[in-house]
Design an enzyme around this catalytic site. Structure first.
Site, short mmCIF file in Angstrom:
data_model
loop_
_atom_site.label_atom_id
_atom_site.label_comp_id
_atom_site.label_asym_id
_atom_site.label_seq_id
_atom_site.Cartn_x
_atom_site.Cartn_y
_atom_site.Cartn_z
N GLY A 10 0.81 -1.23 0.00
CA GLY A 10 0.00 0.00 0.00
C GLY A 10 0.84 1.27 0.00
O GLY A 10 0.35 2.34 0.32
N THR A 15 -2.24 6.14 3.66
CA THR A 15 -1.58 5.66 4.89
C THR A 15 -0.19 5.11 4.55
O THR A 15 0.80 5.44 5.21
CB THR A 15 -2.42 4.54 5.54
OG1 THR A 15 -3.70 5.08 5.85
CG2 THR A 15 -1.77 4.00 6.79
N LYS A 124 -11.05 -6.18 9.60
CA LYS A 124 -9.68 -6.10 10.13
C LYS A 124 -9.51 -7.11 11.28
O LYS A 124 -8.49 -7.79 11.38
CB LYS A 124 -9.38 -4.68 10.65
CG LYS A 124 -9.25 -3.61 9.58
CD LYS A 124 -9.12 -2.23 10.22
CE LYS A 124 -9.37 -1.09 9.27
NZ LYS A 124 -8.27 -0.61 8.52
N1 LIG Z 1 -7.40 6.93 10.66
C1 LIG Z 1 -8.09 7.49 9.70
O1 LIG Z 1 -8.66 8.60 9.83
C2 LIG Z 1 -8.18 6.76 8.39
C3 LIG Z 1 -8.68 7.41 7.25
C4 LIG Z 1 -8.73 6.70 6.05
C5 LIG Z 1 -8.28 5.38 5.98
N2 LIG Z 1 -7.81 4.80 7.13
C6 LIG Z 1 -7.35 3.39 7.12
O2 LIG Z 1 -6.12 3.32 6.42
C7 LIG Z 1 -6.01 2.04 5.81
C8 LIG Z 1 -5.40 2.24 4.43
O3 LIG Z 1 -6.33 2.96 3.66
P1 LIG Z 1 -5.94 4.19 2.75
O4 LIG Z 1 -7.24 4.88 2.50
O5 LIG Z 1 -4.79 4.91 3.31
O6 LIG Z 1 -5.51 3.41 1.43
P2 LIG Z 1 -5.55 3.97 -0.07
O7 LIG Z 1 -5.09 5.37 -0.12
O8 LIG Z 1 -6.89 3.64 -0.66
O9 LIG Z 1 -4.44 3.06 -0.74
C9 LIG Z 1 -4.58 1.68 -0.77
C10 LIG Z 1 -3.28 1.00 -1.14
O10 LIG Z 1 -3.54 -0.40 -1.13
C11 LIG Z 1 -3.18 -0.93 -2.41
N3 LIG Z 1 -4.12 -2.00 -2.72
C12 LIG Z 1 -5.46 -1.87 -2.85
N4 LIG Z 1 -5.99 -3.08 -3.11
C13 LIG Z 1 -4.97 -3.97 -3.14
C14 LIG Z 1 -4.88 -5.37 -3.36
N5 LIG Z 1 -5.98 -6.10 -3.59
N6 LIG Z 1 -3.66 -5.95 -3.31
C15 LIG Z 1 -2.56 -5.21 -3.06
N7 LIG Z 1 -2.56 -3.88 -2.85
C16 LIG Z 1 -3.77 -3.27 -2.90
C17 LIG Z 1 -3.27 0.22 -3.39
O11 LIG Z 1 -2.42 -0.03 -4.46
P3 LIG Z 1 -2.90 -0.08 -6.00
O12 LIG Z 1 -4.36 0.19 -6.04
O13 LIG Z 1 -2.09 0.96 -6.70
O14 LIG Z 1 -2.55 -1.46 -6.45
C18 LIG Z 1 -2.77 1.37 -2.53
O15 LIG Z 1 -1.37 1.41 -2.51
C19 LIG Z 1 -7.41 1.44 5.75
O16 LIG Z 1 -7.43 0.27 6.45
C20 LIG Z 1 -8.31 2.47 6.40
O17 LIG Z 1 -9.18 1.88 7.34
C21 LIG Z 1 -7.75 5.46 8.30
#
Ligand SMILES: NC(=O)c1ccc[n+]([C@@H]2O[C@H](COP(=O)([O-])OP(=O)(O)OC[C@H]3O[C@@H](n4cnc5c(N)ncnc54)[C@H](OP(=O)(O)O)[C@@H]3O)[C@@H](O)[C@H]2O)c1
Length: 333
Positions: A10, A15, A124
């Site tokens: 990711g 994140t 999760k």
């Molecule tokens: N604390 C907070 O306020 C907050 C806010 C938002 C999110 N989060 C958490 O942060 C975590 C990460 O989310 P995010 O929103 O930061 O992620 P994101 O920006 O949507 O990015 C997701 C990453 O995962 C990769 N990915 C997606 N599907 C995949 C798969 N099937 N196999 C391998 N890689 C894959 C994507 O790569 P590609 O698509 O390029 O392959 C990308 O690098 C989540 O669990 C979410 O709950 C927390």
């Protein structure tokens, strides 16, 4: 000198991007970004390679043998996979055990919650439980609510350029504290946690500061000179929205707009009404407290962040997904 080899899933996401920065700045890790094969040629992965980051293919739909091979030489495996994709970590955890990963950091990076109140959290937790059934060494890291999602729009529209969630309502009476962390600080904490023996086989809660929605509104009004309407909203309204969207999802289970509506309203109940995103509740759930572990971490104060927002200097998140977030949430009450 690099002491641990970290595999990061990711790294091109929000994140994961922060974690990558934190690991680079820390300077004591060898880093391998693990990307799905179909994403290797995306500009974001090409940019990582251009920066000298090793990018390796990892196909979580491939054979266990191939996944184990992709994890070769990795000591610490971090998953920062998209919220909707949590269950693809099932084959990952199994392969991590076979590969002898010394510390698996499954995807948490959210707010503390009990089981049974939030769709994404429950998925999760499935991965956390699988990890424990495998006796795989782990650390679970929650980070509170991002600064970038924490504030309302201004009536002038002046800060729409950077609004993450168009928060139109204030949960409850607006006086529930919530732990906030700047997305840019997430990686700093992660770099500290993953090389700390005290956090092995533990769950850790890191965050910057506690704020309430009323204090956030007060500060934004002061910095902008604008009056922001406060639509105080009781728990029953959010519960009704969750029930309605669950019914709609039965007909369209994969609809991304409906999914966002569901998780957002479940977050409003957990974070804004029940006050689960707090150090006290995290301690009740058994977390280690990041403030006690790392009192010296230099983080971005919330006031500084909001000043950046009002000054037009803040950087937006989720460029591609923002229209979807606005469609799902900018609907009045
Ligand atoms: N604390 C907070 O306020 C907050 C806010 C938002 C999110 N989060 C958490 O942060 C975590 C990460 O989310 P995010 O929103 O930061 O992620 P994101 O920006 O949507 O990015 C997701 C990453 O995962 C990769 N990915 C997606 N599907 C995949 C798969 N099937 N196999 C391998 N890689 C894959 C994507 O790569 P590609 O698509 O390029 O392959 C990308 O690098 C989540 O669990 C979410 O709950 C927390």
């Amino acid at each position: 000198m690099a002491t641990h080899c970290v595999g990061l899933i990711g790294a091109t996401g929000e994140t994961g991007g922060s974690i990558l920065q934190g690991l680079i700045q820390d300077g004591s890790f060898e880093i391998i970004a693990l990307a799905r094969p179909e994403s290797l040629s995306k500009p974001a992965n090409v940019a990582l390679k251009d920066k000298g980051i090793q990018v390796r293919a990892l196909d979580l739909e491939g054979s266990e043998q191939a996944i184990v091979a992709a994890l070769k030489d990795i000591d610490i495996l971090i998953s920062a996979i998209a919220g909707s994709q949590q269950l693809v970590q099932i084959p990952l955890a199994k392969a991590a055990k076979v590969a002898g990963i010394k510390r698996f950091v499954p995807c948490a990076f959210a707010t503390p919650m009990p089981v049974g109140v939030h769709q994404s959290r429950d998925q999760k937790e499935e991965i956390f439980n699988l990890t424990k059934r495998l006796h795989l060494p782990y650390t679970i890291i929650d980070v509170g609510w991002w600064h970038q999602f924490s504030f309302p729009r201004l009536p002038s529209g002046k800060i729409d350029y950077v609004v993450g969630f168009p928060n139109e309502t204030v949960p409850g009476d607006g006086n529930i504290p919530t732990a906030l962390t700047d997305l840019r600080d997430v990686g700093k904490y992660v770099a500290r946690v993953i090389k700390d023996d005290r956090t092995l086989n533990k769950t850790v809660f890191v965050y910057n500061e506690l704020w309430t929605q009323n204090r956030i509104h007060d500060l934004l009004e002061k910095l902008s000179g604008e009056k922001i309407p406060r639509k105080y909203t009781p728990a029953e309204k959010y519960e009704q929205k969750v029930d309605d969207v669950i019914a709609e999802l039965e007909a369209n289970p994969k609809d991304p707009v409906l999914r966002v509506k569901k998780v957002y309203n479940q977050y409003c109940l957990s974070v804004g009404i029940r006050g689960e995103n707090t150090p006290e509740y995290a301690q009740y759930l058994g977390y280690l407290d990041g403030k006690q572990l790392y009192p010296d971490v230099k983080f971005t104060p919330y006031e500084d962040y909001l000043q950046e927002v009002v000054d037009g200097r803040a950087v937006g998140i989720y460029d591609e997904m923002r229209p979807l977030l606005f469609e799902a949430l900018a609907e009045g009450d």
